[in-house]
Design a protein around this motif. Structure first.
Motif, short mmCIF file in Angstrom:
data_model
loop_
_atom_site.label_atom_id
_atom_site.label_comp_id
_atom_site.label_asym_id
_atom_site.label_seq_id
_atom_site.Cartn_x
_atom_site.Cartn_y
_atom_site.Cartn_z
N GLY A 39 0.83 -1.20 0.00
CA GLY A 39 0.00 0.00 0.00
C GLY A 39 0.86 1.25 0.00
N ILE A 40 0.52 2.22 -0.84
CA ILE A 40 1.32 3.44 -0.96
C ILE A 40 0.41 4.66 -0.85
CG2 ILE A 40 2.77 4.82 -2.50
CD1 ILE A 40 3.84 2.27 -3.68
N GLU A 41 0.83 5.62 -0.05
CA GLU A 41 0.15 6.91 0.08
C GLU A 41 1.17 8.02 -0.14
OE1 GLU A 41 -3.05 8.35 1.05
OE2 GLU A 41 -3.67 6.45 0.16
N ARG A 42 0.80 9.01 -0.93
CA ARG A 42 1.67 10.17 -1.16
C ARG A 42 1.04 11.41 -0.52
NH1 ARG A 42 2.22 6.98 -5.68
NH2 ARG A 42 4.38 6.48 -6.25
N ILE A 43 1.86 12.11 0.27
CA ILE A 43 1.35 13.28 0.98
C ILE A 43 2.27 14.47 0.72
CG2 ILE A 43 0.11 12.07 2.80
CD1 ILE A 43 2.57 12.22 4.53
N PRO A 44 1.73 15.67 0.69
CA PRO A 44 2.56 16.85 0.42
C PRO A 44 3.43 17.22 1.62
CG PRO A 44 0.29 17.51 0.87
CD PRO A 44 0.29 16.01 0.81
N THR A 45 4.63 17.69 1.34
CA THR A 45 5.49 18.21 2.41
C THR A 45 5.06 19.63 2.74
OG1 THR A 45 7.11 18.93 0.75
CG2 THR A 45 7.43 16.77 1.74
N ALA A 55 -2.20 3.52 4.13
CA ALA A 55 -1.33 2.59 3.41
C ALA A 55 -1.54 1.17 3.90
CB ALA A 55 0.13 3.02 3.58
N LEU A 56 -1.75 1.01 5.21
CA LEU A 56 -2.02 -0.32 5.75
C LEU A 56 -3.35 -0.89 5.24
CD1 LEU A 56 -0.84 0.04 9.46
CD2 LEU A 56 0.09 -1.53 7.76
N VAL A 57 -4.35 -0.03 5.15
CA VAL A 57 -5.65 -0.47 4.61
C VAL A 57 -5.48 -0.94 3.17
CG1 VAL A 57 -7.95 0.30 3.92
CG2 VAL A 57 -7.03 0.98 6.14
N LYS A 58 -4.75 -0.17 2.38
CA LYS A 58 -4.52 -0.54 0.98
C LYS A 58 -3.73 -1.85 0.88
CE LYS A 58 -4.64 4.03 -1.23
NZ LYS A 58 -3.87 5.02 -2.03
N ALA A 59 -2.72 -2.00 1.72
CA ALA A 59 -1.90 -3.21 1.68
C ALA A 59 -2.72 -4.45 2.05
CB ALA A 59 -0.71 -3.06 2.62
N THR A 60 -3.56 -4.32 3.06
CA THR A 60 -4.40 -5.44 3.48
C THR A 60 -5.40 -5.82 2.39
OG1 THR A 60 -4.19 -4.70 5.78
CG2 THR A 60 -5.94 -6.28 5.29
N ASN A 66 4.49 -6.07 7.73
CA ASN A 66 5.92 -6.00 7.46
C ASN A 66 6.49 -4.58 7.59
OD1 ASN A 66 5.74 -8.74 6.79
ND2 ASN A 66 5.19 -8.25 4.70
N GLY A 67 5.62 -3.59 7.62
CA GLY A 67 6.15 -2.24 7.82
C GLY A 67 5.22 -1.16 7.33
N THR A 73 6.47 9.77 0.25
CA THR A 73 5.79 8.51 -0.01
C THR A 73 5.79 7.65 1.25
OG1 THR A 73 6.43 8.54 -2.34
CG2 THR A 73 5.75 6.42 -1.43
N VAL A 74 4.60 7.26 1.68
CA VAL A 74 4.43 6.38 2.82
C VAL A 74 3.99 5.01 2.28
CG1 VAL A 74 3.22 5.99 4.99
CG2 VAL A 74 3.78 8.32 4.29
N SER A 75 4.73 3.97 2.62
CA SER A 75 4.41 2.64 2.12
C SER A 75 4.21 1.66 3.27
CB SER A 75 5.52 2.12 1.19
OG SER A 75 6.75 2.04 1.88
N ALA A 76 3.40 0.65 3.02
CA ALA A 76 3.14 -0.39 4.01
C ALA A 76 3.05 -1.73 3.30
CB ALA A 76 1.86 -0.10 4.78
N SER A 77 3.33 -2.79 4.04
CA SER A 77 3.29 -4.13 3.48
C SER A 77 2.63 -5.08 4.48
CB SER A 77 4.72 -4.60 3.16
OG SER A 77 4.72 -5.93 2.68
N VAL A 78 1.69 -5.89 4.00
CA VAL A 78 0.96 -6.83 4.85
C VAL A 78 0.95 -8.20 4.19
CG1 VAL A 78 -1.28 -7.42 5.87
CG2 VAL A 78 -0.49 -5.05 5.88
#
Length: 234
Positions: free
Chosen positions: A39-45, A159-164, A191-192, A223-228
């Motif tokens: 799962g990947i989420e992109r957020i503005p700085t 990102a966790l929701v998307k990964a799941t 996984n992260g 970019t915020v990423s997660a893996s499940v």
């Protein structure tokens, strides 16, 4: 004698059933599918973290240190007036300055440095950099851009929701293609969903680069990423 034979047969039969149980359990556990979703989420700085300061060279150590102290006080007063956040001293140094000629080292003076770090909104950092140079800053060592902590935490959850959901969808597609039915989720491994690294801006060689004109600082994305990983019995 007949009784003993019956007892022996009963014992062997029970032992056979017991010995089959681990095999059956193993076969049941082998009927699983393991899938990993990303799962990947992109957020503005929106926040800039800046490190800058004053560096002076001179022949006399005390004079150099005094000049650095005066300009550093002016710099700190400016930053406080601009309501920067997390303002702190990040480095103080006084060191000898040598010249080298024909393998001979000669003391030619001293170098004094005073560095500070702080945070402020990206849309304000350009003007503060320019003002800092005007009051005495001679070094801009580092500028990194990042999102606010609340935004990062929210992005990690998404990102966790998307990964799941991705892992679940992969499992469903595979099992349906093979005419199999999912029974239950056996294990779930996250996984992260780590915090993203700040976005580094190109390093400026000196604060003089910021004094030529208004310094533009444009925010980007993190970019915020997660893996499940799911193990599903079928």
């Amino acid at each position: 004698m007949l009784f003993n034979q019956s007892k022996l047969l009963l014992t062997i039969g029970c032992f056979g059933l017991l010995s089959m149980q681990p095999v059956l359990a193993q076969e049941q556990m082998l009927k699983t599918i393991t899938v990993t979703g990303e799962g990947i989420e992109r957020i503005p700085t929106t926040i800039a973290n800046v490190q800058l300061g004053v560096e002076i060279q001179g022949e006399n150590a005390s004079q150099v240190q005094e000049e650095v102290a005066q300009k550093s006080n002016s710099l700190v007063n400016l930053l406080k007036s601009r309501s920067v956040q997390r303002l702190q001293t990040s480095g103080i140094q006084l060191s000898p300055n040598y010249s080298y000629n024909d393998n001979q080292r000669k003391l030619i003076g001293y170098v004094a440095t005073n560095l500070v770090s702080f945070e402020l909104p990206i849309d304000k950092v350009g003007a503060v950099l320019d003002e800092s140079v005007k009051v005495g800053a001679t070094r801009i060592d580092n500028v990194t851009l990042s999102a606010e902590e609340d935004a990062i935490a929210s992005a990690q959850e998404k990102a966790l929701v998307k990964a799941t959901a991705s892992a679940q969808k992969q499992a469903n597609v595979i099992l349906q293609t093979l005419n199999l039915t999912a029974q239950e989720i056996v294990t779930i491994n996250v996984n992260g969903a780590n915090s993203p690294n700040p976005v580094m801006m190109p390093k400026m060689r000196s604060a003089m680069d910021a004094s030529v004109a208004n310094t533009p600082v444009v925010g980007g994305e993190q970019t915020v990423s997660a893996s499940v990983t799911l193990q599903i019995r079928y």
